[in-house]
Scaffold this active site. Structure first.
Site, PDB file in Angstrom:
ATOM      1  N   HIS A 106      -0.991   9.798  -6.295  1.00 32.41           N
ATOM      2  CA  HIS A 106      -2.487   8.512  -5.272  1.00 32.41           C
ATOM      3  C   HIS A 106      -1.391   8.439  -4.282  1.00 32.41           C
ATOM      4  CE1 HIS A 106      -4.969   6.521  -8.244  1.00 32.41           C
ATOM      5  NE2 HIS A 106      -3.987   6.987  -8.921  1.00 32.41           N
ATOM      6  N   ASP A 110      -5.739  10.431  -2.061  1.00 37.42           N
ATOM      7  CA  ASP A 110      -6.745   9.127  -2.041  1.00 37.42           C
ATOM      8  C   ASP A 110      -7.394   8.900  -3.106  1.00 37.42           C
ATOM      9  OD1 ASP A 110      -9.310   6.889  -0.862  1.00 37.42           O
ATOM     10  OD2 ASP A 110      -7.253   6.581   0.101  1.00 37.42           O
TER      11      ASP A 110
END
Length: 131
Positions: A106, A110
């Site tokens: 992450h 995104d």
């Protein structure tokens, strides 16, 4: 691409895979499998990956997920294709269904982009006929 080897699995790298078609990639994976089975894999085969594809057909499970390898951005895990009842308009039909999951770092990717990737992957699987 993660492949089975004696004592576990290995993940040799296909450099510049985006420039090749699926037939070339499948042949290259087969060569990696043959080299792993004979103990002839080279350290360079394992270096430089950014994205891994794993096929988790073994064991009969529908789907499992894999960890993202160090220094990589994501892992796409593909299960086995199984016939399933699916709703098409107002009726049920038996169709082949493939389970897939995307695990990603992450910090690099995104969640919206990851979802868009999976949506595009699904669209490609459902519509692509030319390999």
């Amino acid at each position: 691409v993660t492949i089975a080897a004696d004592g576990g699995s290995v993940t040799p790298m296909l450099q510049n895979a985006e420039t090749y078609n699926l037939v070339w990639i499948a042949r290259r994976v087969r060569r990696f499998e043959e080299r792993a089975a004979s103990g002839q894999g080279a350290p360079d085969d394992l270096a430089g990956g950014t994205f891994t594809i794993e096929h988790r057909e073994q064991g009969g499970s529908l789907l499992s997920t894999a960890l993202v390898q160090p220094l990589q951005a994501a892992t796409l895990t593909i299960g086995t294709i199984h016939p399933r009842a699916v709703a098409i308009a107002d009726a049920l039909d038996i169709r082949p269904v493939l389970m897939a999951s995307l695990n990603y770092d992450h910090r690099l990717i995104d969640g919206i982009v990851a979802g868009q990737f999976l949506s595009e992957f699904k669209r490609w699987l459902e519509t692509e006929r030319e390999y």
